[in-house]
Design an enzyme around this catalytic site. Structure first.
Site, PDB file in Angstrom:
ATOM      1  CB  SER A 124      41.688 -49.709   0.384  1.00  0.00           C
ATOM      2  OG  SER A 124      42.643 -49.752  -0.648  1.00  0.00           O
ATOM      3  CE1 TYR A 149      37.657 -52.796  -2.513  1.00  0.00           C
ATOM      4  CE2 TYR A 149      39.593 -51.638  -3.359  1.00  0.00           C
ATOM      5  CZ  TYR A 149      38.982 -52.398  -2.380  1.00  0.00           C
ATOM      6  OH  TYR A 149      39.697 -52.768  -1.267  1.00  0.00           O
ATOM      7  CE  LYS A 153      37.195 -51.727   0.976  1.00  0.00           C
ATOM      8  NZ  LYS A 153      36.677 -52.630   1.990  1.00  0.00           N
TER       9      LYS A 153
HETATM   10  P1  NAD Z   1      38.937 -61.534   0.474  1.00  0.00           P
HETATM   11  O1  NAD Z   1      38.062 -61.477  -0.723  1.00  0.00           O
HETATM   12  O2  NAD Z   1      39.940 -62.622   0.558  1.00  0.00           O
HETATM   13  O3  NAD Z   1      38.047 -61.545   1.801  1.00  0.00           O
HETATM   14  C1  NAD Z   1      36.793 -60.914   1.868  1.00  0.00           C
HETATM   15  C2  NAD Z   1      35.821 -61.915   2.466  1.00  0.00           C
HETATM   16  O4  NAD Z   1      34.539 -61.302   2.568  1.00  0.00           O
HETATM   17  C3  NAD Z   1      35.646 -63.172   1.599  1.00  0.00           C
HETATM   18  O5  NAD Z   1      35.821 -64.303   2.407  1.00  0.00           O
HETATM   19  C4  NAD Z   1      34.221 -63.075   1.070  1.00  0.00           C
HETATM   20  O6  NAD Z   1      33.645 -64.341   0.888  1.00  0.00           O
HETATM   21  C5  NAD Z   1      33.555 -62.261   2.164  1.00  0.00           C
HETATM   22  N1  NAD Z   1      32.383 -61.482   1.721  1.00  0.00           N
HETATM   23  C6  NAD Z   1      32.287 -60.625   0.690  1.00  0.00           C
HETATM   24  N2  NAD Z   1      31.059 -60.101   0.627  1.00  0.00           N
HETATM   25  C7  NAD Z   1      30.340 -60.644   1.659  1.00  0.00           C
HETATM   26  C8  NAD Z   1      29.018 -60.491   2.117  1.00  0.00           C
HETATM   27  N3  NAD Z   1      28.131 -59.708   1.495  1.00  0.00           N
HETATM   28  N4  NAD Z   1      28.624 -61.208   3.191  1.00  0.00           N
HETATM   29  C9  NAD Z   1      29.491 -62.029   3.843  1.00  0.00           C
HETATM   30  N5  NAD Z   1      30.765 -62.207   3.442  1.00  0.00           N
HETATM   31  C10 NAD Z   1      31.187 -61.517   2.361  1.00  0.00           C
HETATM   32  O7  NAD Z   1      39.659 -60.106   0.575  1.00  0.00           O
HETATM   33  P2  NAD Z   1      40.861 -59.658   1.508  1.00  0.00           P
HETATM   34  O8  NAD Z   1      42.045 -59.431   0.642  1.00  0.00           O
HETATM   35  O9  NAD Z   1      40.984 -60.526   2.678  1.00  0.00           O
HETATM   36  O10 NAD Z   1      40.325 -58.223   1.932  1.00  0.00           O
HETATM   37  C11 NAD Z   1      39.593 -58.029   3.123  1.00  0.00           C
HETATM   38  C12 NAD Z   1      39.105 -56.601   3.172  1.00  0.00           C
HETATM   39  O11 NAD Z   1      40.221 -55.728   3.072  1.00  0.00           O
HETATM   40  C13 NAD Z   1      38.172 -56.222   2.025  1.00  0.00           C
HETATM   41  O12 NAD Z   1      37.179 -55.365   2.523  1.00  0.00           O
HETATM   42  C14 NAD Z   1      39.077 -55.479   1.065  1.00  0.00           C
HETATM   43  O13 NAD Z   1      38.376 -54.553   0.275  1.00  0.00           O
HETATM   44  C15 NAD Z   1      40.034 -54.800   2.013  1.00  0.00           C
HETATM   45  N6  NAD Z   1      41.347 -54.495   1.401  1.00  0.00           N
HETATM   46  C16 NAD Z   1      42.061 -55.506   0.820  1.00  0.00           C
HETATM   47  C17 NAD Z   1      43.278 -55.211   0.214  1.00  0.00           C
HETATM   48  C18 NAD Z   1      44.079 -56.295  -0.452  1.00  0.00           C
HETATM   49  O14 NAD Z   1      44.978 -55.960  -1.224  1.00  0.00           O
HETATM   50  N7  NAD Z   1      43.841 -57.571  -0.203  1.00  0.00           N
HETATM   51  C19 NAD Z   1      43.771 -53.901   0.238  1.00  0.00           C
HETATM   52  C20 NAD Z   1      43.013 -52.910   0.860  1.00  0.00           C
HETATM   53  C21 NAD Z   1      41.796 -53.220   1.456  1.00  0.00           C
HETATM   54  C1  UD1 Z   2      45.589 -52.366  -6.735  1.00  0.00           C
HETATM   55  C2  UD1 Z   2      44.273 -51.632  -6.893  1.00  0.00           C
HETATM   56  C3  UD1 Z   2      43.921 -50.961  -5.584  1.00  0.00           C
HETATM   57  C4  UD1 Z   2      43.897 -51.981  -4.438  1.00  0.00           C
HETATM   58  C5  UD1 Z   2      45.267 -52.674  -4.382  1.00  0.00           C
HETATM   59  C6  UD1 Z   2      45.339 -53.749  -3.334  1.00  0.00           C
HETATM   60  C7  UD1 Z   2      44.167 -50.966  -9.254  1.00  0.00           C
HETATM   61  C8  UD1 Z   2      44.208 -49.812 -10.215  1.00  0.00           C
HETATM   62  N1  UD1 Z   2      44.405 -50.643  -7.952  1.00  0.00           N
HETATM   63  O1  UD1 Z   2      46.554 -51.417  -6.422  1.00  0.00           O
HETATM   64  O2  UD1 Z   2      42.659 -50.364  -5.676  1.00  0.00           O
HETATM   65  O3  UD1 Z   2      43.655 -51.336  -3.202  1.00  0.00           O
HETATM   66  O4  UD1 Z   2      45.512 -53.287  -5.665  1.00  0.00           O
HETATM   67  O5  UD1 Z   2      44.404 -54.756  -3.600  1.00  0.00           O
HETATM   68  O6  UD1 Z   2      43.913 -52.084  -9.637  1.00  0.00           O
HETATM   69  N2  UD1 Z   2      51.656 -54.858 -11.711  1.00  0.00           N
HETATM   70  C9  UD1 Z   2      52.292 -55.377 -12.809  1.00  0.00           C
HETATM   71  N3  UD1 Z   2      51.837 -56.560 -13.315  1.00  0.00           N
HETATM   72  C10 UD1 Z   2      50.777 -57.238 -12.773  1.00  0.00           C
HETATM   73  C11 UD1 Z   2      50.129 -56.699 -11.632  1.00  0.00           C
HETATM   74  C12 UD1 Z   2      50.592 -55.489 -11.135  1.00  0.00           C
HETATM   75  O7  UD1 Z   2      53.236 -54.781 -13.331  1.00  0.00           O
HETATM   76  O8  UD1 Z   2      50.417 -58.307 -13.292  1.00  0.00           O
HETATM   77  C13 UD1 Z   2      52.171 -53.598 -11.119  1.00  0.00           C
HETATM   78  C14 UD1 Z   2      51.143 -52.469 -11.054  1.00  0.00           C
HETATM   79  O9  UD1 Z   2      51.162 -51.712 -12.234  1.00  0.00           O
HETATM   80  C15 UD1 Z   2      51.642 -51.685  -9.821  1.00  0.00           C
HETATM   81  C16 UD1 Z   2      52.251 -52.777  -8.914  1.00  0.00           C
HETATM   82  O10 UD1 Z   2      52.524 -53.883  -9.785  1.00  0.00           O
HETATM   83  O11 UD1 Z   2      52.669 -50.796 -10.175  1.00  0.00           O
HETATM   84  C17 UD1 Z   2      51.299 -53.243  -7.817  1.00  0.00           C
HETATM   85  O12 UD1 Z   2      50.043 -53.601  -8.407  1.00  0.00           O
HETATM   86  P1  UD1 Z   2      48.857 -54.232  -7.555  1.00  0.00           P
HETATM   87  O13 UD1 Z   2      49.363 -55.382  -6.788  1.00  0.00           O
HETATM   88  O14 UD1 Z   2      47.717 -54.452  -8.486  1.00  0.00           O
HETATM   89  O15 UD1 Z   2      48.484 -53.099  -6.488  1.00  0.00           O
HETATM   90  P2  UD1 Z   2      48.083 -51.562  -6.693  1.00  0.00           P
HETATM   91  O16 UD1 Z   2      48.355 -51.090  -8.065  1.00  0.00           O
HETATM   92  O17 UD1 Z   2      48.711 -50.799  -5.595  1.00  0.00           O
END
Ligand code: NAD
Ligand code: UD1
Length: 361
Positions: A124, A149, A153
């Site tokens: 991430s 979190y 990573k």
């Molecule tokens: P998500 O929660 O929708 O998907 C994660 C999946 O992993 C879920 O289906 C959950 O049930 C499964 N899981 C969690 N722990 C487990 C375990 N111990 N054993 C088996 N399954 C397990 O999240 P996502 O948004 O699809 O994210 C996927 C990956 O990408 C995650 O590792 C997350 O940290 C990373 N990531 C997500 C974002 C984002 O904004 N969505 C941003 C950066 C990184």
């Molecule tokens: C957040 C997480 C980051 C994670 C990323 C994607 C935090 C501090 N960081 O980042 O670790 O990798 O999500 O999952 O939580 N905002 C509002 N109102 C809301 C929600 C968000 O104003 O209800 C604003 C936030 O202040 C930010 C922007 O929208 O400026 C995006 O927020 P968000 O979607 O939570 O993503 P990140 O802040 O990038």
């Protein structure tokens, strides 16, 4: 030979499964459904018209993970499984370290045992921390996650570097996602946050569909165009395509390499509200609130390394991201939940599918 997709029932995992199946890969899903619904997998099959095995297994359960490798010929792993809520990781850090770090170690131990050494890992942009880096952010930027979190990573990235140092046959891509949003164009799969969404886009979508009254904008005194925070939003299907490119890359080279997956463009919170209103014709009422602790003012990627070395480039613009988010939200106002409820009353194929979801032996 199959690709094992851990966390394949989740938001990014389910979209990547569609992309993998469409590209002709055989896939195997492993997920404990702790933050997802098996309906997502049924819809992946519906969208692609293809079948695959899915195991309801926890990554921490080494015996059952081992059985998955015994039962299947696995070539490479795409590792999405993990917990991802920043606030929750602050209040319950041990759960995050155990699930994310120990889960990854268990996975790698089993991979090593079966000589499977190709891995794509969901990292991430959060590893870069909230301040002190030049924008746009390159992969060489200072690492400094500011919450448990993010630190999981970072730790996993370090562990994977060490795994490669100990055995140069490993080939690992660390994909640092910026802000994934959007949904598959069919509107059949999308992001289904449990409870109140933490992230901006799902919150906007829930306001637009009438589930929440108004958006709270966290801070309007940042040094940005309009005072609100700027982020790099990327369509989840572009992200999914990035995984295919990474998968192809690790087939032909050994090593560990990190890649930013973002568009390289930053949008403020208010620009996102405007873009969503423009693309969907829905009003999104909002009010200004205090800054959210730990937030960066501006964060967007320099994605040129992924373009150069993976041949990956995002193609969907902000309007498409908003339209696709809305199509999913409008057609599934309660995410996958409503389907579960309906199925309790009627014996639909989804129930049968739930039985198809392989339980640990
Ligand atoms: P998500 O929660 O929708 O998907 C994660 C999946 O992993 C879920 O289906 C959950 O049930 C499964 N899981 C969690 N722990 C487990 C375990 N111990 N054993 C088996 N399954 C397990 O999240 P996502 O948004 O699809 O994210 C996927 C990956 O990408 C995650 O590792 C997350 O940290 C990373 N990531 C997500 C974002 C984002 O904004 N969505 C941003 C950066 C990184
Ligand atoms: C957040 C997480 C980051 C994670 C990323 C994607 C935090 C501090 N960081 O980042 O670790 O990798 O999500 O999952 O939580 N905002 C509002 N109102 C809301 C929600 C968000 O104003 O209800 C604003 C936030 O202040 C930010 C922007 O929208 O400026 C995006 O927020 P968000 O979607 O939570 O993503 P990140 O802040 O990038």
């Amino acid at each position: 030979m199959a690709i094992l997709v851990t966390g394949g029932a989740g938001y990014i995992g389910s979209h990547t499964c569609v992309e993998l199946l469409n590209e002709g890969y055989e896939i195997i899903v492993l997920d404990n459904l702790s933050n997802s619904n098996d309906e997502a997998l049924r819809r992946v099959k519906e969208i692609t018209g293809k079948q695959f095995k899915a195991y309801n297994i926890d990554l921490l359960d080494k015996e059952h993970v081992t059985n998955v490798f015994k039962e299947n010929k696995i070539d490479s792993v795409i590792h999405f499984a993990g917990l991802k809520a920043v606030g929750e990781s602050v209040s319950d850090p041990l759960r995050y370290y155990k699930n994310n770090v120990t889960g990854t170690i268990t996975l790698c131990e089993v991979m090593q045992q079966f000589e499977v050494k190709k891995l794509v890992f969901s990292s991430s942009a959060t590893v870069y921390g909230a301040s002190g880096n030049n924008i746009p952010i390159t992969e060489e930027a200072r690492i400094g996650a500011t919450n448990p979190y993010g630190r999981t990573k970072h730790m996993i990235e370090e562990i994977l570097q060490d795994v490669y140092r100990s055995d140069n046959e490993w080939s690992i891509a660390l994909l640092r996602y910026f802000n994934p949003i959007g949904a598959h164009k069919t509107g059949r799969i999308g992001e289904d946050p449990s409870g109140i969404p933490n992230n901006l886009m799902p919150y906007i979508a829930q306001v637009a569909v009438g589930k929440r009254q108004e958006l709270q904008v966290f801070g309007n005194d940042y040094p940005t165009r309009d005072g609100t925070g700027v982020r790099d939003y990327i369509h989840v299907d572009d992200l999914a395509a990035g995984h295919i490119k990474a998968l192809k890359k690790i087939q032909i080279t050994n090593g560990v390499d990190a890649f930013n997956l973002g568009t390289g463009k930053g949008y403020s919170v208010l620009e996102m509200v405007n873009a969503f209103e423009r693309a969907t014709n829905q009003k999104v009422p909002y009010r200004m609130e205090e800054r959210r602790p730990g937030d960066a003012a501006i964060c967007y990627a320099n994605p040129s390394k992924a373009r150069k070395l993976l041949g990956w480039q995002p193609t969907r613009d902000i309007d498409v991201m908003c339209e696709d988010t809305w199509r999913w939200q409008y057609n599934n106002p309660n995410g996958y939940e409503i389907v579960k409820e309906t199925n309790k009353a009627s014996k639909s194929p989804v129930q049968q599918h739930a039985a198809d979801f392989l339980m640990p032996k």
